[in-house]
Motif scaffolding. Sequence first.
Motif, short mmCIF file in Angstrom:
data_model
loop_
_atom_site.label_atom_id
_atom_site.label_comp_id
_atom_site.label_asym_id
_atom_site.label_seq_id
_atom_site.Cartn_x
_atom_site.Cartn_y
_atom_site.Cartn_z
N TRP A 21 0.84 -1.21 0.00
CA TRP A 21 0.00 0.00 0.00
C TRP A 21 0.87 1.26 0.00
N ILE A 22 1.94 1.25 0.82
CA ILE A 22 2.86 2.40 0.86
C ILE A 22 3.48 2.64 -0.50
N THR A 23 3.89 1.56 -1.17
CA THR A 23 4.52 1.68 -2.49
C THR A 23 3.56 2.26 -3.52
N VAL A 24 2.35 1.75 -3.53
CA VAL A 24 1.36 2.25 -4.50
C VAL A 24 1.02 3.71 -4.21
N ALA A 25 0.95 4.08 -2.93
CA ALA A 25 0.69 5.48 -2.57
C ALA A 25 1.80 6.38 -3.10
N ASN A 26 3.05 5.91 -3.03
CA ASN A 26 4.17 6.67 -3.58
C ASN A 26 4.10 6.78 -5.09
N LEU A 27 3.67 5.70 -5.74
CA LEU A 27 3.52 5.74 -7.20
C LEU A 27 2.45 6.75 -7.62
N ILE A 28 1.36 6.78 -6.85
CA ILE A 28 0.30 7.76 -7.15
C ILE A 28 0.83 9.18 -6.95
N LEU A 29 1.60 9.39 -5.87
CA LEU A 29 2.19 10.71 -5.63
C LEU A 29 3.13 11.10 -6.76
N GLU A 30 3.86 10.12 -7.28
CA GLU A 30 4.76 10.36 -8.41
C GLU A 30 3.99 10.85 -9.62
N TYR A 31 2.86 10.22 -9.90
CA TYR A 31 2.02 10.64 -11.02
C TYR A 31 1.47 12.05 -10.79
N ILE A 32 1.07 12.34 -9.56
CA ILE A 32 0.52 13.66 -9.25
C ILE A 32 1.56 14.76 -9.49
N LEU A 33 2.78 14.53 -8.99
CA LEU A 33 3.84 15.52 -9.14
C LEU A 33 4.22 15.70 -10.61
N ALA A 34 4.29 14.58 -11.33
CA ALA A 34 4.63 14.66 -12.76
C ALA A 34 3.56 15.41 -13.54
N ASN A 35 2.30 15.11 -13.25
CA ASN A 35 1.21 15.80 -13.94
C ASN A 35 1.18 17.29 -13.60
N ALA A 36 1.51 17.62 -12.36
CA ALA A 36 1.55 19.03 -11.96
C ALA A 36 2.65 19.77 -12.72
N ALA A 37 3.80 19.10 -12.89
CA ALA A 37 4.90 19.73 -13.63
C ALA A 37 4.53 19.92 -15.10
N VAL A 38 3.84 18.93 -15.65
CA VAL A 38 3.45 19.00 -17.06
C VAL A 38 2.39 20.07 -17.29
N ILE A 39 1.40 20.14 -16.41
CA ILE A 39 0.30 21.08 -16.60
C ILE A 39 0.78 22.53 -16.56
N ARG A 40 1.90 22.77 -15.87
CA ARG A 40 2.46 24.12 -15.81
C ARG A 40 3.01 24.57 -17.16
N GLY A 41 3.23 23.62 -18.05
CA GLY A 41 3.75 23.98 -19.36
C GLY A 41 2.68 24.37 -20.36
N PHE A 42 1.41 24.21 -20.00
CA PHE A 42 0.34 24.53 -20.93
C PHE A 42 0.22 26.03 -21.16
N SER A 43 0.40 26.82 -20.12
CA SER A 43 0.25 28.27 -20.26
C SER A 43 1.25 28.88 -21.23
N PRO A 44 2.57 28.54 -21.13
CA PRO A 44 3.52 29.10 -22.09
C PRO A 44 3.20 28.75 -23.54
N TYR A 45 2.79 27.49 -23.78
CA TYR A 45 2.47 27.09 -25.16
C TYR A 45 1.19 27.77 -25.65
N PHE A 46 0.21 27.93 -24.77
CA PHE A 46 -1.01 28.62 -25.18
C PHE A 46 -0.71 30.10 -25.46
N ALA A 47 0.20 30.66 -24.68
CA ALA A 47 0.60 32.05 -24.91
C ALA A 47 1.26 32.21 -26.28
#
Length: 330
Positions: free
Chosen positions: A130-156
């Motif tokens: 359970w701890i491992t899977v929770a970390n994997l989910i956190l990894e996806y959340i952080l990665a998606n947060a980093a990616v979503i921040r790139g949408f504004s520059p490209y839309f600009a």
Amino acid sequence: MATYTGFHSSKEYFSALLRAPKIVAQRAFLTKSFQQQDEDRIHAGEMKRVLGAFDLICIGVGLMLGAGVFVTTGAVAASDAGPAVILSYLVAGFSALLSSLCYAEFSANMPLAGGAYSYISAVFGEYLAWITVANLILEYILANAAVIRGFSPYFAMLINKQPENLVMAHQSYILDWFAFGWVILLTIMLVLGTKESAMFNLVVTIIHVILVVFIIIAGFVKSDHTNAQPFTPFGVRGLFNGAAIVFFSFIGFDAVATSAEEVKNPKRDLPLGILGALGIVTACYILMSAALVTMVPINAIDGGASFAAAFEYVNLVWAKYIVALGEWHG
């Protein structure tokens, strides 16, 4: 079949609450062998085995080949690795390869849909799984947060504005309301249903594949190898720092293992699917980063909308709009 109706009284609830530590202690390190997990799978109902190695490669490429490369490449090239971002992707790809070999071995011997949870619970118990899977989910959340921040520059870039026009500075923070709204919209789409989100994901994957091929071909047409000099302006340390960042672009290869129960021949097809997808994506990332650093000198690389800005730099303005639109939809 009996229907669960919850607790009938507060006394029953608190009685169960007192037993909770004992139940948790019993299950925390409870391991289930592959045979036991396989019996649970059969009891729950078997899935149709319809996927082959090619299907898994397509799934893996679809999961990994995303917007991450459009966001991280320019930022790493501009401030961490320079043109050596090419090698950063190679190092990150090798690291992902080592992990994928583990997944390939586990999935071949334990072809279960649970992925990492199934593998770890069979050895260390359900708590660590359970701890491992929770970390994997956190990894996806952080990665998606980093990616979503790139949408504004490209839309600009798409609407001929500066990236800072779409964000708001507040004290020492930068608030990106556009990215926030995009996250809410995608979340609503996922909530609406699997069919709709799967179709959206298919369309986005096709767009990304076409976009990657376009960037590689058009980029090398306008490339100048002198732009990639010096190759390692930030030294070897910068190269490895860059590898740690661009590794986010490889997140998703582990999810292929969760398709194990739908694979015709897991022992052969799962390793081929995982390693094949990773090899294709690594090659694409290396070629894309090489196109970027040979199109634009290191001091002119835009850390936000790097690929769109690169085509504007080499006077391919029409290509800038294609890249910006494609990345924004990704």
